[in-house]
Design a protein around this motif. Structure first.
Motif, PDB file in Angstrom:
ATOM      1  N   SER A 155       0.820  -1.101  -0.132  1.00 19.65           N
ATOM      2  CA  SER A 155      -0.074   0.091  -0.093  1.00 19.65           C
ATOM      3  C   SER A 155       0.803   1.206  -0.099  1.00 19.65           C
ATOM      4  CB  SER A 155      -1.054   0.005   1.248  1.00 19.65           C
ATOM      5  OG  SER A 155      -1.882  -1.112   0.984  1.00 19.65           O
ATOM      6  N   LEU A 156       2.078   1.256   0.818  1.00 14.20           N
ATOM      7  CA  LEU A 156       2.842   2.416   0.875  1.00 14.20           C
ATOM      8  C   LEU A 156       3.613   2.640  -0.484  1.00 14.20           C
ATOM      9  CD1 LEU A 156       3.963   4.512   2.614  1.00 14.20           C
ATOM     10  CD2 LEU A 156       5.678   2.829   3.523  1.00 14.20           C
ATOM     11  N   ALA A 157       4.005   1.419  -1.217  1.00 20.48           N
ATOM     12  CA  ALA A 157       4.512   1.580  -2.491  1.00 20.48           C
ATOM     13  C   ALA A 157       3.681   2.124  -3.380  1.00 20.48           C
ATOM     14  CB  ALA A 157       5.171   0.396  -3.018  1.00 20.48           C
ATOM     15  N   GLN A 158       2.269   1.933  -3.360  1.00 19.52           N
ATOM     16  CA  GLN A 158       1.273   2.379  -4.270  1.00 19.52           C
ATOM     17  C   GLN A 158       1.218   3.918  -4.180  1.00 19.52           C
ATOM     18  OE1 GLN A 158      -1.587  -0.355  -3.432  1.00 19.52           O
ATOM     19  NE2 GLN A 158      -1.283  -1.520  -5.493  1.00 19.52           N
ATOM     20  N   GLN A 159       1.107   4.272  -2.675  1.00 19.01           N
ATOM     21  CA  GLN A 159       1.015   5.914  -2.554  1.00 19.01           C
ATOM     22  C   GLN A 159       2.289   6.269  -2.768  1.00 19.01           C
ATOM     23  OE1 GLN A 159      -0.148   6.257   1.731  1.00 19.01           O
ATOM     24  NE2 GLN A 159      -1.158   4.301   1.552  1.00 19.01           N
ATOM     25  N   GLN A 161       4.078   5.818  -5.345  1.00 19.46           N
ATOM     26  CA  GLN A 161       4.077   5.759  -6.949  1.00 19.46           C
ATOM     27  C   GLN A 161       2.867   6.922  -7.284  1.00 19.46           C
ATOM     28  OE1 GLN A 161       2.802   2.404  -8.592  1.00 19.46           O
ATOM     29  NE2 GLN A 161       2.592   3.218 -10.727  1.00 19.46           N
ATOM     30  N   THR A 162       1.698   7.029  -6.550  1.00 16.95           N
ATOM     31  CA  THR A 162       0.823   7.977  -7.002  1.00 16.95           C
ATOM     32  C   THR A 162       1.355   9.421  -6.719  1.00 16.95           C
ATOM     33  OG1 THR A 162      -1.253   6.439  -6.438  1.00 16.95           O
ATOM     34  CG2 THR A 162      -1.379   8.897  -6.293  1.00 16.95           C
ATOM     35  N   ALA A 163       2.207   9.509  -5.527  1.00 18.07           N
ATOM     36  CA  ALA A 163       2.729  10.912  -5.290  1.00 18.07           C
ATOM     37  C   ALA A 163       4.049  11.059  -6.234  1.00 18.07           C
ATOM     38  CB  ALA A 163       3.206  10.920  -3.800  1.00 18.07           C
ATOM     39  N   GLU A 164       4.203  10.266  -7.181  1.00 19.17           N
ATOM     40  CA  GLU A 164       5.328  10.363  -8.092  1.00 19.17           C
ATOM     41  C   GLU A 164       6.797  10.365  -7.284  1.00 19.17           C
ATOM     42  OE1 GLU A 164       4.833  13.571 -10.826  1.00 19.17           O
ATOM     43  OE2 GLU A 164       2.814  12.582 -11.621  1.00 19.17           O
ATOM     44  N   GLN A 165       6.544   9.707  -6.219  1.00 19.91           N
ATOM     45  CA  GLN A 165       8.011   9.423  -5.235  1.00 19.91           C
ATOM     46  C   GLN A 165       8.835   8.070  -5.772  1.00 19.91           C
ATOM     47  OE1 GLN A 165       7.725  10.556  -1.255  1.00 19.91           O
ATOM     48  NE2 GLN A 165       5.978  11.844  -1.534  1.00 19.91           N
ATOM     49  N   TYR A 166       9.227   8.118  -6.935  1.00 19.99           N
ATOM     50  CA  TYR A 166       9.530   6.863  -7.749  1.00 19.99           C
ATOM     51  C   TYR A 166      10.594   6.135  -6.936  1.00 19.99           C
ATOM     52  CZ  TYR A 166       6.346   8.588 -11.223  1.00 19.99           C
ATOM     53  OH  TYR A 166       5.493   9.232 -12.097  1.00 19.99           O
ATOM     54  N   VAL A 195       7.575   1.770 -15.438  1.00 18.24           N
ATOM     55  CA  VAL A 195       6.888   2.204 -16.685  1.00 18.24           C
ATOM     56  C   VAL A 195       6.449   3.629 -16.322  1.00 18.24           C
ATOM     57  CG1 VAL A 195       4.815   2.127 -17.923  1.00 18.24           C
ATOM     58  CG2 VAL A 195       5.989   0.042 -17.329  1.00 18.24           C
ATOM     59  N   ALA A 196       6.228   4.059 -15.133  1.00 15.94           N
ATOM     60  CA  ALA A 196       5.685   5.491 -14.901  1.00 15.94           C
ATOM     61  C   ALA A 196       7.005   6.275 -15.113  1.00 15.94           C
ATOM     62  CB  ALA A 196       5.233   5.618 -13.436  1.00 15.94           C
ATOM     63  N   GLU A 197       8.062   5.933 -14.761  1.00 15.33           N
ATOM     64  CA  GLU A 197       9.350   6.633 -14.859  1.00 15.33           C
ATOM     65  C   GLU A 197       9.868   6.575 -16.263  1.00 15.33           C
ATOM     66  OE1 GLU A 197      12.414   6.885 -11.262  1.00 15.33           O
ATOM     67  OE2 GLU A 197      11.891   4.639 -11.794  1.00 15.33           O
ATOM     68  N   GLY A 198       9.414   6.022 -17.292  1.00 15.52           N
ATOM     69  CA  GLY A 198       9.499   5.911 -18.517  1.00 15.52           C
ATOM     70  C   GLY A 198      10.807   4.751 -18.908  1.00 15.52           C
ATOM     71  N   ASN A 199      11.031   3.923 -17.861  1.00 25.03           N
ATOM     72  CA  ASN A 199      12.258   2.805 -18.107  1.00 25.03           C
ATOM     73  C   ASN A 199      11.526   1.620 -18.445  1.00 25.03           C
ATOM     74  OD1 ASN A 199      14.322   4.617 -17.147  1.00 25.03           O
ATOM     75  ND2 ASN A 199      13.415   4.247 -14.974  1.00 25.03           N
TER      76      ASN A 199
END
Length: 236
Positions: A155-159, A161-166, A195-199
């Motif tokens: 859950s923390l990892a997903q949060q 990710q949503t906050a763009e703290q990759y 993927v969100a980072e474009g990698n």
């Protein structure tokens, strides 16, 4: 020794003390750990039976009395409360497992934003419950802790990710994989963050590494959901 509260650490290793660490015999350590895991306390006979299952009832009761004498007080703090035939860990004892468990539940319920979380929380959630202890009464408690911390970290990892703290999202997902390398949801989060980072190449490598791991260890393949994620990535 003078203090208002004592501490009891069960995550990573056993440690007990007040202003400083107090060395306790193993029987007293087991008693404190056992009571810390019983939210409503435990009956004396049940406690003795659980902690010394290979002893006669008389010997187990004697062992319990000895452990109580060794651990009941530290300085001016009452550590174990005796209420009739029931034993209970005092509310004045600061147990790390209780504190981190409450934080984990808040994460799962999304009650606090990620910025409100302490920097050491991922480290705390990565710790095992009394590693090296082989007591039978610990098995279920250890599984409960593992499931709670895995879900909290995901859950923390997903949060993150949503906050763009990759970076934080990647490190948190990797903490889950270190606990349970077979867990697909953690690997899927890892891929999604890449993927969100474009990698995209890193995302594909993560999938192929996981695919090879499953094949080698379980002769299994990733789920259709995981394969669909990678198919979408390849067609992007």
């Amino acid at each position: 020794m003078s203090c208002d509260r004592a501490f009891l650490d069960l995550l990573g290793f056993f440690e007990f003390g007040c202003t400083r660490r107090v060395a306790l015999p193993m029987g007293a350590q087991r008693l404190l750990a056992f009571l810390a895991l019983q939210s409503d306390g435990a009956h004396r006979a049940t406690t003795a039976e659980q902690l010394w299952p290979d002893c006669t009832s008389c010997r187990a009761a004697a062992n319990l009395r000895s452990a109580l004498c060794q651990a009941r007080r530290v300085g001016s703090v009452t550590v174990i409360e005796c209420i009739g035939q029931r034993l209970r860990l005092s509310e004045l004892i600061n147990v790390d497992l209780h504190r981190v468990t409450e934080s984990a539940r808040q994460i799962i319920a999304a009650q606090n934003p990620v910025t409100a979380l302490g920097n050491g929380l991922i480290e705390d959630l990565s710790k095992e419950l009394l590693p090296g202890w082989s007591e039978g009464w610990l098995m279920l408690e250890r599984e409960r802790w593992n499931q709670l911390r895995i879900h909290a970290l995901e859950s923390l990892a997903q949060q993150y990710q949503t906050a763009e703290q990759y970076l934080s999202a990647l490190q948190t997902a990797l903490a889950v994989i270190a606990i349970d390398p077979f867990r697909e949801t953690a690997h899927r989060i890892l891929i999604e963050v890449h993927v969100a980072e474009g990698n995209f190449a890193s995302a594909l490598k993560c999938y192929r590494d996981y695919q090879a791991f499953l094949q080698q260890e379980l002769d299994a393949v990733p789920s259709p959901q995981m394969r669909q994620l990678v198919q979408e990535l390849k067609s992007a």
